[in-house]
Design a protein around this motif. Structure first.
Motif, PDB file in Angstrom:
ATOM      1  N   ALA A   1     -27.322  17.572  -9.476  1.00 54.96           N
ATOM      2  CA  ALA A   1     -27.221  16.349  -9.037  1.00 54.96           C
ATOM      3  C   ALA A   1     -27.558  16.285  -7.445  1.00 54.96           C
ATOM      4  O   ALA A   1     -28.263  15.334  -7.164  1.00 54.96           O
ATOM      5  CB  ALA A   1     -25.842  15.768  -9.077  1.00 54.96           C
TER       6      ALA A   1
ATOM      7  N   GLN B   1     -31.366  16.327  -7.505  1.00 58.77           N
ATOM      8  CA  GLN B   1     -31.847  14.786  -7.835  1.00 58.77           C
ATOM      9  C   GLN B   1     -31.704  13.826  -6.443  1.00 58.77           C
ATOM     10  O   GLN B   1     -32.722  12.828  -6.679  1.00 58.77           O
ATOM     11  CB  GLN B   1     -31.340  14.245  -9.080  1.00 58.77           C
ATOM     12  N   ALA B   2     -30.632  14.103  -5.847  1.00 61.12           N
ATOM     13  CA  ALA B   2     -30.487  13.203  -4.685  1.00 61.12           C
ATOM     14  C   ALA B   2     -31.323  13.604  -3.385  1.00 61.12           C
ATOM     15  O   ALA B   2     -31.531  12.739  -2.852  1.00 61.12           O
ATOM     16  CB  ALA B   2     -29.079  13.283  -4.279  1.00 61.12           C
ATOM     17  N   GLN B   3     -31.310  14.760  -3.271  1.00 58.90           N
ATOM     18  CA  GLN B   3     -31.923  15.279  -1.910  1.00 58.90           C
ATOM     19  C   GLN B   3     -33.248  16.231  -2.205  1.00 58.90           C
ATOM     20  O   GLN B   3     -33.735  16.824  -1.168  1.00 58.90           O
ATOM     21  CB  GLN B   3     -31.136  15.897  -1.121  1.00 58.90           C
TER      22      GLN B   3
END
Length: 320
Positions: free
Chosen positions: A272, A275-277
């Motif tokens: 997660a 995928q975000a940063q």
């Protein structure tokens, strides 16, 4: 006078009893008084009569005695070695004549559910000289012998009508490759060895795990590999550390250190974050999630040098 001298007659209805003669001196046994037989039985006759009235004794005479005589005769017959040998030979001939009837003969073997390589291995493991009587086949022992093959999960044997020995094989399905001590082994979902590989390219479609004890946690490894699917082809494999936890190894030589417990949740947290940063796209060597509450990032050497240079510039600007 003649009437007066007649003897008196006995009264009507009565018989005269002769007076006993007195014993004569010097008389023989014939002259002795007659003896009467005692009606009571003798002691021996009494005991024999009581014994015959006993149910056990009567059953023993009626059943036990004939059986004992028969057993005695049989024992005397079998005491002769020639008689025993003759009887055994006769029984063997009768038995073989029945067992070797055409309807009991097995003429060939059919292996079903196995690949050609495994089928050949089954035939080599069961060298049966056909035709053979079905009575001479120990199907259970043959089944146990087949299950010794690593690739065989289950085996079932039966004799089909027509004299065919059917061998149904259920092969183990490899789901992962285990590298240990320089050896590559194919494992099924339970961690059981299926076969060996010469090179990794032999089954490039299967994921790779390594380390001691990795075969004991195949289910957890498969769950982690499924969770790491968003990483795509960069996922190289898993390494078992200390036989208690996993490291995720990427093709970029990056590692994700997972905790001993809740490793799937820790990996989901890293996925997660990436995928975000796009964390994994940066110059990182290690993402330490052994303590999920305090994730730690270890930078690569170029990134460390760049960070030092930036800090030097910042400190130099402060001095001016």
């Amino acid at each position: 006078m003649r009437s007066l001298m007649r003897k008196p007659r006995p009264a009507r209805g009565y018989h005269s009893v002769a007076a006993p003669r007195p014993p004569q001196a010097g008389g023989g046994a014939s002259d002795a008084a007659p003896t009467h037989r005692d009606p009571a039985p003798s002691r021996l006759a009494y005991k024999a009569h009581r014994l015959w009235l006993t149910p056990t004794f009567r059953a023993l005479l009626r059943v036990g005695l004939p059986v004992g005589l028969v057993l005695l005769a049989v024992g005397l017959y079998f005491a002769n070695p020639d008689n025993r040998t003759h009887l055994v030979d006769t029984y063997t001939q009768i038995q073989r004549s029945v067992q070797e009837r055409p309807e009991f003969m097995v003429k060939l073997m059919a292996v079903e559910g196995a690949t050609p390589v495994v089928a050949d291995a089954v035939r080599d493991l069961l060298p049966i000289d056909f035709p053979i009587s079905s009575f001479d086949l120990d199907l259970e022992a043959m089944r146990l012998e087949l299950t010794k093959l690593d690739v065989v999960e289950k085996a079932a044997l039966r004799v089909r009508p027509g004299g065919v020995l059917e061998v149904a094989i259920t092969e183990r399905q490899p789901v992962i490759i285990w590298r240990h001590d320089g050896i590559l082994d194919l494992l099924d979902r339970s961690g059981h060895r299926v076969a060996s590989l010469i090179t990794r390219n032999g089954r490039s479609d299967l994921p790779l795990i390594a380390g001691a004890g990795a075969n004991q946690a195949v289910d957890e490894a498969l769950a982690l590999i499924e969770t790491a699917r968003p990483l795509g082809p960069s996922l190289r494999g898993l390494v078992r550390v200390g036989e208690r936890r996993w490291d995720v190894v990427l093709a970029t030589k990056q590692r994700i250190l997972l905790p001993e417990h809740d490793s799937v949740a820790a990996l989901e947290q890293v996925i997660a974050l990436d995928q975000a940063q796009e964390v994994m796209a940066r110059d990182l060597t290690v993402v330490d999630m052994r303590n999920p509450l305090r994730p730690t990032l270890r930078l690569g050497e170029p990134a460390v040098e760049e960070l030092r240079r930036i800090r030097t510039l910042e400190f130099g600007a402060d001095d001016q």
